[in-house]
Design a protein around this motif. Structure first.
Motif, PDB file in Angstrom:
ATOM      1  N   MET A 243      51.175  27.270  73.855  1.00  0.00           N
ATOM      2  CA  MET A 243      50.509  28.575  73.733  1.00  0.00           C
ATOM      3  C   MET A 243      50.289  28.971  72.278  1.00  0.00           C
ATOM      4  SD  MET A 243      49.558  30.006  76.561  1.00  0.00           S
ATOM      5  CE  MET A 243      49.269  31.654  75.968  1.00  0.00           C
ATOM      6  N   LEU A 244      51.097  28.397  71.372  1.00  0.00           N
ATOM      7  CA  LEU A 244      50.948  28.632  69.921  1.00  0.00           C
ATOM      8  C   LEU A 244      50.993  30.119  69.558  1.00  0.00           C
ATOM      9  CD1 LEU A 244      48.049  26.066  69.304  1.00  0.00           C
ATOM     10  CD2 LEU A 244      50.491  25.716  68.840  1.00  0.00           C
ATOM     11  N   GLY A 245      51.744  30.885  70.351  1.00  0.00           N
ATOM     12  CA  GLY A 245      51.898  32.313  70.060  1.00  0.00           C
ATOM     13  C   GLY A 245      50.669  33.147  70.345  1.00  0.00           C
ATOM     14  N   LEU A 246      49.733  32.626  71.138  1.00  0.00           N
ATOM     15  CA  LEU A 246      48.474  33.334  71.401  1.00  0.00           C
ATOM     16  C   LEU A 246      48.609  34.452  72.441  1.00  0.00           C
ATOM     17  CD1 LEU A 246      46.050  30.265  71.483  1.00  0.00           C
ATOM     18  CD2 LEU A 246      46.129  32.035  69.735  1.00  0.00           C
ATOM     19  N   ASN A 247      49.738  34.511  73.145  1.00  0.00           N
ATOM     20  CA  ASN A 247      49.914  35.473  74.239  1.00  0.00           C
ATOM     21  C   ASN A 247      49.564  36.896  73.830  1.00  0.00           C
ATOM     22  OD1 ASN A 247      51.758  33.146  74.259  1.00  0.00           O
ATOM     23  ND2 ASN A 247      52.364  33.883  76.272  1.00  0.00           N
ATOM     24  N   THR A 248      50.290  37.386  72.831  1.00  0.00           N
ATOM     25  CA  THR A 248      50.080  38.771  72.411  1.00  0.00           C
ATOM     26  C   THR A 248      48.728  38.969  71.742  1.00  0.00           C
ATOM     27  OG1 THR A 248      51.303  38.248  70.374  1.00  0.00           O
ATOM     28  CG2 THR A 248      52.545  39.277  72.156  1.00  0.00           C
ATOM     29  N   GLY A 249      48.263  37.929  71.048  1.00  0.00           N
ATOM     30  CA  GLY A 249      46.968  38.018  70.382  1.00  0.00           C
ATOM     31  C   GLY A 249      45.819  38.212  71.359  1.00  0.00           C
ATOM     32  N   ILE A 250      45.878  37.502  72.484  1.00  0.00           N
ATOM     33  CA  ILE A 250      44.829  37.630  73.506  1.00  0.00           C
ATOM     34  C   ILE A 250      44.759  39.061  74.021  1.00  0.00           C
ATOM     35  CG2 ILE A 250      44.139  36.927  75.838  1.00  0.00           C
ATOM     36  CD1 ILE A 250      45.436  34.179  75.216  1.00  0.00           C
ATOM     37  N   ILE A 251      45.930  39.615  74.377  1.00  0.00           N
ATOM     38  CA  ILE A 251      45.972  40.984  74.906  1.00  0.00           C
ATOM     39  C   ILE A 251      45.461  41.981  73.867  1.00  0.00           C
ATOM     40  CG2 ILE A 251      47.483  42.796  75.820  1.00  0.00           C
ATOM     41  CD1 ILE A 251      49.379  40.517  76.733  1.00  0.00           C
ATOM     42  N   ARG A 252      45.932  41.822  72.649  1.00  0.00           N
ATOM     43  CA  ARG A 252      45.582  42.769  71.577  1.00  0.00           C
ATOM     44  C   ARG A 252      44.092  42.762  71.283  1.00  0.00           C
ATOM     45  NH1 ARG A 252      45.062  42.392  66.013  1.00  0.00           N
ATOM     46  NH2 ARG A 252      45.601  44.267  64.839  1.00  0.00           N
ATOM     47  N   TYR A 253      43.518  41.564  71.099  1.00  0.00           N
ATOM     48  CA  TYR A 253      42.110  41.489  70.699  1.00  0.00           C
ATOM     49  C   TYR A 253      41.162  41.846  71.841  1.00  0.00           C
ATOM     50  CZ  TYR A 253      43.271  39.616  66.131  1.00  0.00           C
ATOM     51  OH  TYR A 253      43.753  39.476  64.855  1.00  0.00           O
ATOM     52  N   ILE A 254      41.534  41.479  73.071  1.00  0.00           N
ATOM     53  CA  ILE A 254      40.676  41.857  74.196  1.00  0.00           C
ATOM     54  C   ILE A 254      40.655  43.373  74.354  1.00  0.00           C
ATOM     55  CG2 ILE A 254      40.526  41.837  76.734  1.00  0.00           C
ATOM     56  CD1 ILE A 254      41.146  38.884  76.662  1.00  0.00           C
ATOM     57  N   SER A 255      41.830  43.997  74.266  1.00  0.00           N
ATOM     58  CA  SER A 255      41.896  45.467  74.354  1.00  0.00           C
ATOM     59  C   SER A 255      41.072  46.115  73.241  1.00  0.00           C
ATOM     60  CB  SER A 255      43.352  45.929  74.258  1.00  0.00           C
ATOM     61  OG  SER A 255      44.123  45.402  75.305  1.00  0.00           O
ATOM     62  N   PHE A 256      41.176  45.536  72.043  1.00  0.00           N
ATOM     63  CA  PHE A 256      40.445  46.075  70.896  1.00  0.00           C
ATOM     64  C   PHE A 256      38.939  45.964  71.105  1.00  0.00           C
ATOM     65  CE2 PHE A 256      38.357  45.277  66.775  1.00  0.00           C
ATOM     66  CZ  PHE A 256      38.637  46.476  66.130  1.00  0.00           C
ATOM     67  N   TYR A 257      38.477  44.785  71.536  1.00  0.00           N
ATOM     68  CA  TYR A 257      37.035  44.584  71.704  1.00  0.00           C
ATOM     69  C   TYR A 257      36.475  45.306  72.932  1.00  0.00           C
ATOM     70  CZ  TYR A 257      37.279  41.091  67.993  1.00  0.00           C
ATOM     71  OH  TYR A 257      37.465  40.460  66.783  1.00  0.00           O
ATOM     72  N   ILE A 258      37.326  45.587  73.912  1.00  0.00           N
ATOM     73  CA  ILE A 258      36.890  46.407  75.050  1.00  0.00           C
ATOM     74  C   ILE A 258      36.575  47.819  74.560  1.00  0.00           C
ATOM     75  CG2 ILE A 258      37.701  47.588  77.149  1.00  0.00           C
ATOM     76  CD1 ILE A 258      39.133  44.996  77.912  1.00  0.00           C
ATOM     77  N   SER A 259      37.450  48.328  73.691  1.00  0.00           N
ATOM     78  CA  SER A 259      37.224  49.679  73.150  1.00  0.00           C
ATOM     79  C   SER A 259      35.944  49.734  72.317  1.00  0.00           C
ATOM     80  CB  SER A 259      38.421  50.121  72.304  1.00  0.00           C
ATOM     81  OG  SER A 259      38.540  49.318  71.136  1.00  0.00           O
ATOM     82  N   LYS A 260      35.591  48.595  71.712  1.00  0.00           N
ATOM     83  CA  LYS A 260      34.355  48.516  70.906  1.00  0.00           C
ATOM     84  C   LYS A 260      33.143  48.126  71.766  1.00  0.00           C
ATOM     85  CE  LYS A 260      36.484  49.271  66.975  1.00  0.00           C
ATOM     86  NZ  LYS A 260      36.251  50.501  66.188  1.00  0.00           N
ATOM     87  N   LYS A 261      33.411  47.823  73.049  1.00  0.00           N
ATOM     88  CA  LYS A 261      32.370  47.390  74.005  1.00  0.00           C
ATOM     89  C   LYS A 261      31.609  46.168  73.487  1.00  0.00           C
ATOM     90  CE  LYS A 261      31.823  51.984  75.982  1.00  0.00           C
ATOM     91  NZ  LYS A 261      30.918  53.113  76.297  1.00  0.00           N
ATOM     92  N   ASN A 262      32.371  45.243  72.909  1.00  0.00           N
ATOM     93  CA  ASN A 262      31.789  44.022  72.337  1.00  0.00           C
ATOM     94  C   ASN A 262      32.110  42.842  73.260  1.00  0.00           C
ATOM     95  OD1 ASN A 262      31.008  41.806  70.768  1.00  0.00           O
ATOM     96  ND2 ASN A 262      31.574  42.827  68.859  1.00  0.00           N
ATOM     97  N   ASN A 263      31.257  42.632  74.254  1.00  0.00           N
ATOM     98  CA  ASN A 263      31.497  41.582  75.251  1.00  0.00           C
ATOM     99  C   ASN A 263      31.475  40.177  74.640  1.00  0.00           C
ATOM    100  OD1 ASN A 263      31.735  43.432  77.341  1.00  0.00           O
ATOM    101  ND2 ASN A 263      29.540  43.408  77.781  1.00  0.00           N
TER     102      ASN A 263
END
Length: 199
Positions: free
Chosen positions: A61-81
């Motif tokens: 996983m290379l530590g990507l777990n938290t990164g996936i959640i964080r960046y998806i939440s961030f880009y959802i707020s920006k509405k950047n599909n």
């Protein structure tokens, strides 16, 4: 009015998540109790197989777990599909080759690991079988984190906690009843991982 509706949705989601996690833990306990009935040696072999497999998945996983959640939440707020899609695909492109490498490593060196490291040749078929679950568990973890990023916690709990444990418990019971014992339990685990991945 909008705040009341939002609070109601949060409350329902929290109840579903809590009930799902309690049910999942109960099913997991029953699964452990069922495996333990095979004997301490068989239980130990399966536990060792689980531990080695999940350890290799966590490295993949290379530590990507938290990164996936964080960046998806961030880009959802920006509405950047586009960025959301890019985050998911990048995670897969980075971690999947590593998981395939560990899958091949565990499969082809299962005999050396079992005999030289753990001094138990009975572990060989377990490690070979479990090696195929490494990329599937990794992808399942990525998709589960994507669901968390989209705040779809109830789906993640339903799939990972309830359905996976239910399938694993039911298949293990059936295969042990049919006389497949340790190998049957290992097969049941593999199938439950495949079901989780597909869902």
């Amino acid at each position: 009015m909008k705040n009341t509706k939002l609070s109601h949705q949060i409350a329902i989601g929290a109840i579903i998540t809590f009930c799902g996690m309690v049910l999942g833990k109960g099913l997991s306990y029953l699964y452990i109790a069922l495996i333990a009935r095979l004997g301490s040696s068989e239980y130990g072999l399966l536990s060792l197989g689980f531990t080695i497999t999940l350890f290799l998945v966590s490295i993949s996983m290379l530590g990507l777990n938290t990164g996936i959640i964080r960046y998806i939440s961030f880009y959802i707020s920006k509405k950047n599909n586009g960025k959301i899609k890019g985050t998911i695909l990048s995670s897969i492109k980075i971690s999947l080759p590593v998981s395939v490498f560990f899958m091949l490593l565990l499969f082809f060196f299962a005999d050396k690991i079992s005999i030289n490291l753990f001094h138990n040749p009975d572990l060989i078929p377990i490690l070979k079988l479990f090696s195929f679950t490494i990329p599937l568990i990794l992808l399942s973890n990525i998709f589960a984190n994507v669901m968390l990023g989209f705040k779809k916690v109830k789906y993640q709990v339903l799939i990972n906690e309830v359905i996976e444990n239910l399938v694993k418990l039911a298949l293990t019971f059936i295969l042990i009843y049919l006389g497949y014992n340790l190998f049957g339990a290992a097969i049941a685990y593999l199938i439950s991982i495949v079901v989780t991945f597909l869902l």
